[in-house]
Design an enzyme around this catalytic site. Structure first.
Site, mmCIF file in Angstrom:
data_model
loop_
_atom_site.group_PDB
_atom_site.id
_atom_site.type_symbol
_atom_site.label_atom_id
_atom_site.label_comp_id
_atom_site.label_asym_id
_atom_site.label_seq_id
_atom_site.Cartn_x
_atom_site.Cartn_y
_atom_site.Cartn_z
ATOM 1 N N HIS A 75 -117.853 -22.256 -92.534
ATOM 2 C CA HIS A 75 -118.673 -23.367 -93.020
ATOM 3 C C HIS A 75 -119.645 -22.867 -94.073
ATOM 4 O O HIS A 75 -120.170 -21.760 -93.984
ATOM 5 C CB HIS A 75 -119.425 -24.055 -91.874
ATOM 6 C CG HIS A 75 -120.426 -23.180 -91.171
ATOM 7 N ND1 HIS A 75 -121.758 -23.099 -91.553
ATOM 8 C CD2 HIS A 75 -120.306 -22.361 -90.099
ATOM 9 C CE1 HIS A 75 -122.400 -22.273 -90.748
ATOM 10 N NE2 HIS A 75 -121.538 -21.814 -89.852
ATOM 11 N N ASP A 77 -122.219 -25.028 -95.002
ATOM 12 C CA ASP A 77 -123.506 -25.672 -94.772
ATOM 13 C C ASP A 77 -124.428 -24.730 -94.008
ATOM 14 O O ASP A 77 -123.985 -23.880 -93.231
ATOM 15 C CB ASP A 77 -123.348 -27.004 -94.032
ATOM 16 C CG ASP A 77 -122.736 -26.857 -92.653
ATOM 17 O OD1 ASP A 77 -121.755 -26.108 -92.512
ATOM 18 O OD2 ASP A 77 -123.242 -27.504 -91.712
ATOM 19 N N ASP A 108 -124.887 -16.421 -91.598
ATOM 20 C CA ASP A 108 -124.346 -17.622 -90.932
ATOM 21 C C ASP A 108 -124.084 -18.709 -91.955
ATOM 22 O O ASP A 108 -124.903 -19.612 -92.114
ATOM 23 C CB ASP A 108 -125.319 -18.097 -89.855
ATOM 24 C CG ASP A 108 -124.748 -19.187 -88.974
ATOM 25 O OD1 ASP A 108 -123.520 -19.391 -89.003
ATOM 26 O OD2 ASP A 108 -125.518 -19.848 -88.270
ATOM 27 N N GLU A 143 -120.817 -27.920 -89.962
ATOM 28 C CA GLU A 143 -120.874 -27.155 -88.712
ATOM 29 C C GLU A 143 -122.274 -27.147 -88.124
ATOM 30 O O GLU A 143 -122.443 -27.178 -86.903
ATOM 31 C CB GLU A 143 -120.396 -25.719 -88.962
ATOM 32 C CG GLU A 143 -120.018 -24.967 -87.695
ATOM 33 C CD GLU A 143 -121.182 -24.248 -87.024
ATOM 34 O OE1 GLU A 143 -121.010 -23.788 -85.883
ATOM 35 O OE2 GLU A 143 -122.265 -24.138 -87.647
ATOM 36 N N GLU A 144 -123.284 -27.088 -88.976
ATOM 37 C CA GLU A 144 -124.662 -26.987 -88.491
ATOM 38 C C GLU A 144 -125.248 -28.344 -88.108
ATOM 39 O O GLU A 144 -126.373 -28.410 -87.610
ATOM 40 C CB GLU A 144 -125.551 -26.336 -89.560
ATOM 41 C CG GLU A 144 -125.162 -24.921 -89.944
ATOM 42 C CD GLU A 144 -125.422 -23.901 -88.852
ATOM 43 O OE1 GLU A 144 -125.817 -24.316 -87.743
ATOM 44 O OE2 GLU A 144 -125.217 -22.699 -89.104
ATOM 45 N N GLU A 172 -117.830 -16.490 -88.009
ATOM 46 C CA GLU A 172 -119.184 -16.612 -87.455
ATOM 47 C C GLU A 172 -119.764 -15.222 -87.191
ATOM 48 O O GLU A 172 -119.020 -14.257 -86.934
ATOM 49 C CB GLU A 172 -119.150 -17.421 -86.152
ATOM 50 C CG GLU A 172 -118.880 -18.901 -86.328
ATOM 51 C CD GLU A 172 -120.083 -19.659 -86.887
ATOM 52 O OE1 GLU A 172 -121.164 -19.046 -87.041
ATOM 53 O OE2 GLU A 172 -119.933 -20.851 -87.178
ATOM 54 N N HIS A 361 -130.459 -18.116 -88.834
ATOM 55 C CA HIS A 361 -131.386 -19.228 -88.648
ATOM 56 C C HIS A 361 -132.853 -18.789 -88.712
ATOM 57 O O HIS A 361 -133.741 -19.589 -88.435
ATOM 58 C CB HIS A 361 -131.134 -19.955 -87.314
ATOM 59 C CG HIS A 361 -129.850 -20.721 -87.280
ATOM 60 N ND1 HIS A 361 -129.671 -21.832 -86.499
ATOM 61 C CD2 HIS A 361 -128.682 -20.551 -87.931
ATOM 62 C CE1 HIS A 361 -128.442 -22.301 -86.652
ATOM 63 N NE2 HIS A 361 -127.822 -21.528 -87.530
#
Length: 388
Positions: A75, A77, A108, A143-144, A172, A361
């Site tokens: 992903h 995003d 990520d 995904e997020e 991931e 994150h």
């Protein structure tokens, strides 16, 4: 003269400079499309939407028509960066300092996508531009977020077109401390609910005229947390229930409220299905209520069941590639949160292997440049072994 190897760091920097905060595309898919088209891939950009949700752009690209068919999934995003002033380096600048690449999505998981792209370009260059089988990229921008207009729909779209996948690598950030220490071979399921206790509103000076729902809420919360859901299984840690908020909505101190709520999340292993887990929780709540507490649970829809990819030739191949490049014997793990692997496993065996996830994150999300080089080498070794 052979073409120079693709540079994963340059690709990662370019991707980090795309502000693709979910569900915005931010230029990231356009960049991937450009790179893959230049390498001979057939590329599709597909947008999905449904009422009440934002439309999401996705990408599917394939080169080759034969089997075996290996797909790299991921992903572009990212979660919001928060206040940019809190970052040592701007979150969407893709700056390198002291051999470390900084930016939202570095681990990520734009970094892993860059490594998969670089490894694939190198592999194809060494094979004259064509794989022995087929290589594809399945990339989402959802995904997020709520994950309803991304991988789950893109897989269905690909299936309707006749696409069949043999194996998948999802990039991931699987590793705990160093590249090569962990492969994710499965994930626990996730289920959300709200415990609601109904009482009777009244004045705090006259409790006999009221029924305080907080008492019942505390009693049922205590009961639900007191006894383990299970003690783990061969491939999974124990399931766990965690209350995450208590919501009474009472702005004053002299009023007994009429209702009290507590939200919770359960991460569950292969001892349970969603149905059996709901029944277990409701039985325990009923036993704790003793027919004195008026309660109910509102369950939220979930698309996250537990799963595990069984050991076999594909796990052995990826493990061997990791050990060859890094010298590490990776642990086969099912820990962590949910990922899009929960959708992919319905189509083919899937393993998660990417960068080290320690800063995902976080403010100043980053990855050492050396890790990008190492992960690219692992992916290249996987491709070379897979398409012998």
């Amino acid at each position: 003269m052979s073409a120079p190897p693709a540079d994963p760091t340059a690709l990662a920097r370019d991707l980090l400079r795309c502000p693709s905060v979910t569900p915005a595309e931010g230029g990231a898919l356009a960049l991937i499309e450009h790179v893959l088209k230049a390498a001979g891939f057939e590329v599709h950009r597909v947008t999905f939407a449904e009422p009440g949700t934002a439309p999401v752009e996705n990408l599917y690209a394939r080169i080759g028509k034969a089997s075996p068919h290996l797909v790299f999934a991921g992903h572009t995003d990212v979660v919001p960066p928060g206040e940019p002033a809190n970052w040592s380096h701007p979150p969407f600048a893709g700056e390198i300092a002291e051999d470390t690449l900084y930016g939202r999505g570095a681990v990520d998981m734009k970094g892993a996508i860059a490594c998969a792209l670089a490894a694939t370009l190198d592999h194809l260059a060494a094979r004259g531009g064509e794989p022995k089988g087929s290589i594809s990229f399945l990339i989402t921008g959802d995904e997020e977020s709520i994950a309803v207009n991304g991988t789950v729909k893109l897989l269905a779209w690909a299936g309707e077109r006749g696409e069949r996948f043999d194996h998948c690598i999802l990039g991931e950030p699987s590793n705990a401390a160093a590249i090569g220490d962990t492969i994710k071979i499965g994930r626990r399921g996730s289920l959300n609910g709200t415990l609601i206790i109904t009482g009777k509103q009244g004045h705090v000076a006259y409790p006999e005229r009221a029924d305080n729902p907080v008492r019942g809420l505390v009693a049922l919360m205590t009961a639900l947390m007191a006894t383990p859901l299970d003690h783990g299984s061969a491939k999974f840690d124990a399931s766990n229930l965690e209350f995450t908020s208590i919501d009474i909505g009472n702005p004053v101190v002299n009023l007994i409220p009429g209702e009290a709520r507590a939200r919770f999340n359960i991460r569950f292993n292969d001892h349970h299905s969603q149905t059996s887990l709901k029944m277990l929780i409701e039985r325990r709540a009923a036993a704790a209520a003793h027919e004195r507490v008026r309660w109910r649970i509102e369950w939220e829809p979930s698309n996250a069941d537990s799963f595990v990819t069984k050991p076999g030739p594909f796990v052995d191949l990826v493990t061997a590639a990791i050990k060859q490049v890094t010298g590490n014997e990776p642990k086969l793990s099912t820990t962590g949160g949910t990922s899009d692997a929960r959708f992919i496993k319905n189509y083919c065996p899937v393993l998660e292997f990417g960068l080290v996830g320690q800063t995902m994150h976080q403010v100043d999300e980053c990855t050492p440049v050396a890790d990008l080089t190492t992960l690219t080498a692992v992916y290249r070794d996987i491709l070379d072994r897979y398409f012998k």
